[in-house]
Design an enzyme around this catalytic site. Sequence first.
Site, PDB file in Angstrom:
ATOM      1  N   THR A 140       4.423   7.876  -1.020  1.00 47.27           N
ATOM      2  CA  THR A 140       4.775   7.285   0.273  1.00 47.27           C
ATOM      3  C   THR A 140       4.643   5.778   0.135  1.00 47.27           C
ATOM      4  OG1 THR A 140       2.506   7.426   1.119  1.00 47.27           O
ATOM      5  CG2 THR A 140       3.966   9.313   1.519  1.00 47.27           C
TER       6      THR A 140
ATOM      7  N   ASN B 254       0.835   2.180  -6.564  1.00 48.59           N
ATOM      8  CA  ASN B 254       0.165   1.834  -5.324  1.00 48.59           C
ATOM      9  C   ASN B 254      -0.617   0.549  -5.551  1.00 48.59           C
ATOM     10  OD1 ASN B 254      -1.347   1.708  -2.930  1.00 48.59           O
ATOM     11  ND2 ASN B 254      -2.957   2.990  -3.796  1.00 48.59           N
TER      12      ASN B 254
ATOM     13  N   MET C  82       0.853  -1.191   0.000  1.00 48.17           N
ATOM     14  CA  MET C  82       0.000   0.000   0.000  1.00 48.17           C
ATOM     15  C   MET C  82       0.880   1.229   0.000  1.00 48.17           C
ATOM     16  SD  MET C  82      -2.996   1.226  -0.051  1.00 48.17           S
ATOM     17  CE  MET C  82      -3.871  -0.291   0.299  1.00 48.17           C
ATOM     18  N   CYS C  83       0.538   2.186  -0.833  1.00 54.00           N
ATOM     19  CA  CYS C  83       1.315   3.411  -0.908  1.00 54.00           C
ATOM     20  C   CYS C  83       0.375   4.589  -1.087  1.00 54.00           C
ATOM     21  CB  CYS C  83       2.301   3.355  -2.079  1.00 54.00           C
ATOM     22  SG  CYS C  83       3.465   1.976  -1.980  1.00 54.00           S
ATOM     23  N   GLY C  84       0.951   5.776  -0.969  1.00 54.89           N
ATOM     24  CA  GLY C  84       0.211   6.995  -1.232  1.00 54.89           C
ATOM     25  C   GLY C  84       0.762   7.660  -2.482  1.00 54.89           C
TER      26      GLY C  84
END
Length: 573
Positions: free
Chosen positions: A54, A80, A1-3
């Site tokens: 992120t 993501n 999971m990323c931003g």
Amino acid sequence: MCGIHAVLTSPKVSSSSHDLSTDLKSCLCNRGPDYLGQVQRRGPAPWSLTFTSTVLALRGDHVAQQPLGDLHIGSVLCWNGEAWRIDGHPVNGNDGEAIYGLLTKASATENNEAAILSVLRSIEGPFAFVYYDAPSQTVYYGRDRLGRRSLMINAQDEGTLTLCSIAESGDASWKEVEADGIYVLHLESSSALPPVKRHDWITEQDQADFEKTRTVVTNSPNYQVSGIGRFNMSLPAEDTVGLAPSSSSVAMLRQQLVESLRPRALNIPQPPHANANAACRTRVAVLFSGGLDCTVLARLTHDLLDPDQGIDLINVAFENPRVVAQLEKDSKGQPFDLYEACPDRITGRRSFAELQKVCPERAFRFLAVNVPYSETLAHRHQVISLMHPHNTEMDLSIGYALYFAARGQGCCYETSSSSPDSQTQIAYTTPARVLLSGLGADELFGGYGRHAVAFVRQGYAGLVDELKLDVSRLGKRNLGRDDRVMAHWGKEVRFPYLDERLVRWAIETPAWEKCDYEHAETSGVEPGKRVLRLLALELGMENVAKEKKRAIQFGARTAKMESGRVKGTTLIS
């Protein structure tokens, strides 16, 4: 999971539009606590581009620093999600790095746009992305064909376009990117945004080839499901045998679920900042109401994991003032536990006990998440902000349950080593950063009440139409909302029932081999999702096989907290 955050601007727009607000930066870092990176690129004059990512590191043996790219080529990828397979082959190591390599290789070909689209179409898994192809000065963005990851867009000004995993708090102009294809924007030497073109997940040639093979049985405007496969519209013959534990579809479902769970539950790395001398033995948690779908996932995950790994079962219950008032009235002054009286807590405890019975060697931990009404109110603004643009009372009640479940803070019982027969309740926060969800099973296997109604009214013809409607709109479900709400805690939710290969098998399987309303009483379990219920029986869970469907907002008691007369479709005030 990323931003993900990407902004394209022309000079007439203030350079401050590149800057992240403190609140937005904080929310992006909550999604990806392991790394924060930002790069800038010059597009064709007058365009400038800023990319921010992120990272929650869950693939490979290192933290892949995003955005992915290099100064020599100039291309950039914000990724993501998870690519479980590319072009049919499992992905080893970090998937984002693998995809970036394939995209840059495709960019160097003569027909680079077609080659890049081909790479993106070949990915199996949940994802959202923004890719800037510097040689062609083109931006590609989108969400996977089932919409399992969030991507928002804000193009309010003709001189700027912003893409982000979450919306800026208080800005109503943010919209969700539809999960209906790959979006392409060719930057030009103009201060106005050029038009955006959408490419379907299925190519025109593949669609044409499919049209040639279409039969009368599949002649329907919704026969193609998200470019994954064709929906089986056939009806049973009069002498069709009812579903039984020995039916081939039961064995096939088990095989499909195991293959779906394998990449989702295995090889999850230890968090990068964890103490190496205290390696965490619990990497996976299940969003656990105790219902059929999630309990089958927990049982099959047990078969895959090493014996010494724990599995946390997260069960949420809320203090609902309206329900508490009724409980107080009914109890007539006798003490009661309002959380243990929640329907999902009762079901969860019962299914937990059955799991312990059939898998005595596994360290299942039942995590009871009790949410006081005051805490629900304290987080109301945050949940509403994360849900945007979804804004109904039903969205909020579901959002509450998922938000607090993903936080994973509650209490559990542990046995004392000095006194094996006694248990102590302790505060506990799950260390698992991967959450498994049973979402999707109802749509694929006929678990909603409306499926039974459709059969009563029109037989299998009506049931088939209702199932087809549900699976055809899987990509328009509220998965983007769910992603934003749960990823806020640095967790990644994975949906084993929504694996592309499992979905393809399910939609190509005749309806009567999934749910069996014609032979309602032959197997001892109800007809809705019968193939899954029979699998539960095969796995030794008789009580779980008989559990009825219950919506999360009613099981956890987040629905109608103030008034019983509020409708789910009512907009949040």
